[in-house]
Design an enzyme around this catalytic site. Structure first.
Site, PDB file in Angstrom:
ATOM      1  N   ASP A  30      -6.836  -5.766   5.099  1.00  0.00           N
ATOM      2  CA  ASP A  30      -6.148  -4.667   4.410  1.00  0.00           C
ATOM      3  C   ASP A  30      -4.660  -4.991   4.335  1.00  0.00           C
ATOM      4  O   ASP A  30      -4.048  -5.385   5.330  1.00  0.00           O
ATOM      5  CB  ASP A  30      -6.395  -3.348   5.162  1.00  0.00           C
ATOM      6  CG  ASP A  30      -5.973  -2.137   4.347  1.00  0.00           C
ATOM      7  OD1 ASP A  30      -4.801  -2.080   3.906  1.00  0.00           O
ATOM      8  OD2 ASP A  30      -6.806  -1.243   4.149  1.00  0.00           O
ATOM      9  N   ILE A  31      -4.084  -4.810   3.141  1.00  0.00           N
ATOM     10  CA  ILE A  31      -2.667  -5.128   2.923  1.00  0.00           C
ATOM     11  C   ILE A  31      -1.744  -4.149   3.662  1.00  0.00           C
ATOM     12  O   ILE A  31      -0.591  -4.461   3.938  1.00  0.00           O
ATOM     13  CB  ILE A  31      -2.355  -5.138   1.390  1.00  0.00           C
ATOM     14  CG1 ILE A  31      -1.093  -5.924   1.080  1.00  0.00           C
ATOM     15  CG2 ILE A  31      -2.237  -3.739   0.834  1.00  0.00           C
ATOM     16  CD1 ILE A  31      -1.296  -7.386   1.045  1.00  0.00           C
ATOM     17  N   ASN A  86     -13.822   6.261   3.260  1.00  0.00           N
ATOM     18  CA  ASN A  86     -13.300   7.448   2.599  1.00  0.00           C
ATOM     19  C   ASN A  86     -14.074   7.618   1.295  1.00  0.00           C
ATOM     20  O   ASN A  86     -14.099   6.702   0.464  1.00  0.00           O
ATOM     21  CB  ASN A  86     -11.803   7.287   2.307  1.00  0.00           C
ATOM     22  CG  ASN A  86     -10.995   7.135   3.581  1.00  0.00           C
ATOM     23  OD1 ASN A  86     -11.324   7.726   4.608  1.00  0.00           O
ATOM     24  ND2 ASN A  86      -9.932   6.360   3.528  1.00  0.00           N
ATOM     25  N   GLN A  93      -9.801   8.607  -0.399  1.00  0.00           N
ATOM     26  CA  GLN A  93     -10.156   7.368  -1.109  1.00  0.00           C
ATOM     27  C   GLN A  93      -9.152   7.123  -2.233  1.00  0.00           C
ATOM     28  O   GLN A  93      -8.996   7.959  -3.131  1.00  0.00           O
ATOM     29  CB  GLN A  93     -11.583   7.452  -1.681  1.00  0.00           C
ATOM     30  CG  GLN A  93     -12.013   6.146  -2.334  1.00  0.00           C
ATOM     31  CD  GLN A  93     -13.469   6.166  -2.829  1.00  0.00           C
ATOM     32  OE1 GLN A  93     -14.105   7.221  -2.887  1.00  0.00           O
ATOM     33  NE2 GLN A  93     -13.967   5.007  -3.205  1.00  0.00           N
ATOM     34  N   HIS A  99     -15.711   0.976   0.130  1.00  0.00           N
ATOM     35  CA  HIS A  99     -15.332  -0.011   1.159  1.00  0.00           C
ATOM     36  C   HIS A  99     -15.304   0.630   2.542  1.00  0.00           C
ATOM     37  O   HIS A  99     -14.922   1.772   2.710  1.00  0.00           O
ATOM     38  CB  HIS A  99     -13.971  -0.633   0.842  1.00  0.00           C
ATOM     39  CG  HIS A  99     -12.888   0.383   0.600  1.00  0.00           C
ATOM     40  ND1 HIS A  99     -12.756   1.046  -0.597  1.00  0.00           N
ATOM     41  CD2 HIS A  99     -11.908   0.853   1.394  1.00  0.00           C
ATOM     42  CE1 HIS A  99     -11.738   1.882  -0.530  1.00  0.00           C
ATOM     43  NE2 HIS A  99     -11.201   1.796   0.675  1.00  0.00           N
ATOM     44  N   HIS A 101     -13.638   0.625   6.184  1.00  0.00           N
ATOM     45  CA  HIS A 101     -12.463   0.209   6.962  1.00  0.00           C
ATOM     46  C   HIS A 101     -12.945  -0.162   8.364  1.00  0.00           C
ATOM     47  O   HIS A 101     -13.644   0.631   9.012  1.00  0.00           O
ATOM     48  CB  HIS A 101     -11.474   1.371   7.110  1.00  0.00           C
ATOM     49  CG  HIS A 101     -10.792   1.775   5.844  1.00  0.00           C
ATOM     50  ND1 HIS A 101      -9.531   1.353   5.511  1.00  0.00           N
ATOM     51  CD2 HIS A 101     -11.193   2.576   4.813  1.00  0.00           C
ATOM     52  CE1 HIS A 101      -9.176   1.877   4.349  1.00  0.00           C
ATOM     53  NE2 HIS A 101     -10.172   2.629   3.902  1.00  0.00           N
TER      54      HIS A 101
END
Ligand code: 5GP
Ligand code: ZN
Length: 132
Positions: A30-31, A86, A93, A99, A101
């Protein structure tokens, strides 16, 4: 899907720090990590969220989720892992490509969810009437 940022990452059109890839699933860092090692795991097929998913498309993604969670516990400074999706804007979301997490947790890292409420028998019955 053409304008989906995660589809572009899967196709390699946008760079990502890929953690793992299978025929059906893809995992990358994750960025905007909530913790050291925060990873996203998703189906390669564009599925918006759990409401639109065929469960069969999710099973192979869960395989990868489980594999990476185990790796985190083994290889990262990590005592546990929060795993969450989410679903829908109201649930936070922001990218409409389903996706998971995976958020590695350390004992005493200070993250916490809101304090728990208290479930009354009346409320429990009302909820069960809706959900059962
Ligand atoms: P959501 O809010 O939809 O559950 O989570 C979206 C997640 O995707 C966020 O945690 C955000 O940091 C991450 N994200 C958004 N755009 C990118 C990107 O271009 N690359 C990477 N690696 N992560 C992204
Ligand atoms: Zn997509």
């Amino acid at each position: 899907m053409d304008n989906c940022i995660f589809c572009k990452i899967i196709k390699g059109e946008i760079p990502s720090y890929k953690v793992a890839e299978t025929e059906e699933a893809y995992a990358f860092l994750d960025i905007g990590p909530l913790a050291y090692g925060h990873t996203l795991v998703l189906p390669k097929k564009h599925i918006a969220n759990i409401f639109e998913a065929d469960p069969k498309d999710l099973y192979p993604v869960l395989d990868l989720v489980q594999r990476i969670a185990a790796l985190m516990k083994e290889k990262l400074p990590c005592d546990g892992v929060n795993i969450l999706i989410n679903n829908g804007e109201a649930a936070g979301q922001s990218v409409m490509h389903c996706h998971w997490h995976l958020i590695p947790r350390k004992a005493g890292d200070g993250y916490h969810f809101p304090p728990p409420g208290s479930l009354s028998p009346e409320t429990a019955q009302k909820i069960l009437k809706s959900l059962r």
